[in-house]
Design an enzyme around this catalytic site. Structure first.
Site, PDB file in Angstrom:
ATOM      1  N   HIS A 112      -2.567  -3.061  -3.414  1.00  0.00           N
ATOM      2  CA  HIS A 112      -3.944  -2.911  -2.939  1.00  0.00           C
ATOM      3  C   HIS A 112      -4.894  -2.748  -4.120  1.00  0.00           C
ATOM      4  CE1 HIS A 112      -6.634  -0.914   0.388  1.00  0.00           C
ATOM      5  NE2 HIS A 112      -7.093  -2.082   0.009  1.00  0.00           N
ATOM      6  N   ASP A 120      -3.483   2.365  -4.799  1.00  0.00           N
ATOM      7  CA  ASP A 120      -2.158   2.141  -4.216  1.00  0.00           C
ATOM      8  C   ASP A 120      -1.654   0.720  -4.477  1.00  0.00           C
ATOM      9  OD1 ASP A 120      -4.393   1.634  -2.397  1.00  0.00           O
ATOM     10  OD2 ASP A 120      -2.937   1.168  -0.841  1.00  0.00           O
ATOM     11  N   HIS A 138       0.838  -1.188   0.000  1.00  0.00           N
ATOM     12  CA  HIS A 138       0.000   0.000   0.000  1.00  0.00           C
ATOM     13  C   HIS A 138       0.879   1.246   0.000  1.00  0.00           C
ATOM     14  CE1 HIS A 138      -3.435  -2.412   1.866  1.00  0.00           C
ATOM     15  NE2 HIS A 138      -2.387  -3.113   2.269  1.00  0.00           N
ATOM     16  N   TYR A 139       0.326   2.386  -0.391  1.00  0.00           N
ATOM     17  CA  TYR A 139       0.921   3.661   0.009  1.00  0.00           C
ATOM     18  C   TYR A 139       0.002   4.331   1.018  1.00  0.00           C
ATOM     19  CZ  TYR A 139      -1.957   5.857  -3.766  1.00  0.00           C
ATOM     20  OH  TYR A 139      -2.967   6.265  -4.590  1.00  0.00           O
ATOM     21  N   THR A 140       0.585   5.215   1.843  1.00  0.00           N
ATOM     22  CA  THR A 140      -0.202   5.845   2.903  1.00  0.00           C
ATOM     23  C   THR A 140      -0.943   7.087   2.417  1.00  0.00           C
ATOM     24  OG1 THR A 140       1.644   7.237   3.613  1.00  0.00           O
ATOM     25  CG2 THR A 140       1.437   5.052   4.648  1.00  0.00           C
ATOM     26  N   GLU A 160       2.455  -0.884   4.587  1.00  0.00           N
ATOM     27  CA  GLU A 160       2.141   0.489   4.200  1.00  0.00           C
ATOM     28  C   GLU A 160       3.453   1.246   3.982  1.00  0.00           C
ATOM     29  OE1 GLU A 160      -0.666   2.191   3.699  1.00  0.00           O
ATOM     30  OE2 GLU A 160      -2.290   0.962   4.541  1.00  0.00           O
TER      31      GLU A 160
END
Length: 255
Positions: A148, A158, A27-29, A101
């Site tokens: 994701h 993401d 994921h990215y935040t 993440e």
């Protein structure tokens, strides 16, 4: 060097209920380190790991010199990162997945996305972290290391197109197609794409959730392109996209 910090455990997790770990989801935040850490430990969502950006101001302001990885939830617990998702015909991926993440300030301005590059040191530490995880979970195959957006394409973007998936594959992490097989299929598909019903079956064969309408088909194509053809992820199904999909199935779904 992989440095794991366990000083910020999340309260948001539950039991896996006997499910074996089968997927790893990246994921990215879309938020700085400080707010990402608060969200992932206090706000009803969580992940097993948080990987900061070493150049992001809130990380430096927190007093950290070296880049470390924060373990927020133990791997034998069910973190809350994937949400409504599906892969390989199964949902409830949180019960079977480890979530990572990565701090990255991606932005969605009313459907116009900005995807900043990941820091070089982030990618190096990510590779070390995933290799470490795979050493404990050899059952996670290449095509089960996912973004994701792969498992929730109808609502997520993401980790975005700037994550270097091919480089990860070259480091022994995740799936990638063989170029010669891709070229063979692309020559064939330049003469005409397969019927859409066959392409639908090919997406499902690789693991993607069925698309129920045209919008979903395009969103799934976009997610696939962000993973495997990041230079052009407009969601338009073309000969190259089909060729990559068929090459991946030939390599990983031959049984």
């Amino acid at each position: 060097m992989l440095v794991i910090d366990t000083s910020f455990p999340s309260k948001d997790f539950n039991e896996r209920n006997g499910e074996a770990v089968r997927q790893l989801i990246l994921h990215y935040t879309a938020a700085p380190f400080g707010s990402s850490l608060r969200t992932l430990t206090r706000d009803g969502v969580s992940a097993h790991y948080l990987l900061p950006d070493p150049d992001e101001p809130s990380y430096r302001a927190a007093g950290y010199e070296e880049l470390r990885v924060f373990r927020l939830v133990n791997e034998d617990q069910r973190a809350w990162h994937a949400g409504v998702s599906q892969w390989g015909g199964r949902d409830n991926l949180n019960s079977r997945a480890i979530g990572i993440e990565i701090v990255n300030l991606a932005r969605d301005d009313g459907g116009v996305f900005t995807f900043p590059a990941y820091a070089e040191e982030q990618i190096e530490v990510l590779i070390a972290l995933v290799r470490d995880i795979l050493g404990r979970y050899p059952q996670i195959g290449p095509s089960d290391i996912l973004g994701h957006s792969d498992v929730a394409y109808w609502r997520k973007s993401d980790p975005g197109p700037r994550l270097p998936w091919q480089r990860l594959h070259e480091a022994g992490i995740g799936a990638w197609f063989d170029e010669s097989t891709r070229a063979m299929y692309q020559r064939r598909f330049c003469l005409g794409l397969p019927p859409e019903v066959e392409v639908e079956r090919a997406f499902q064969r690789y693991g993607y959730k069925p698309a129920q309408n045209r919008w979903a088909f395009e969103q799934r194509t976009r997610a696939f392109q962000m993973h495997f053809r990041a230079r052009d992820y407009g969601g338009f199904l073309d000969a190259q996209t089909c060729a990559i999909l068929y090459a991946l199935n030939e390599k990983y779904r031959c049984l």
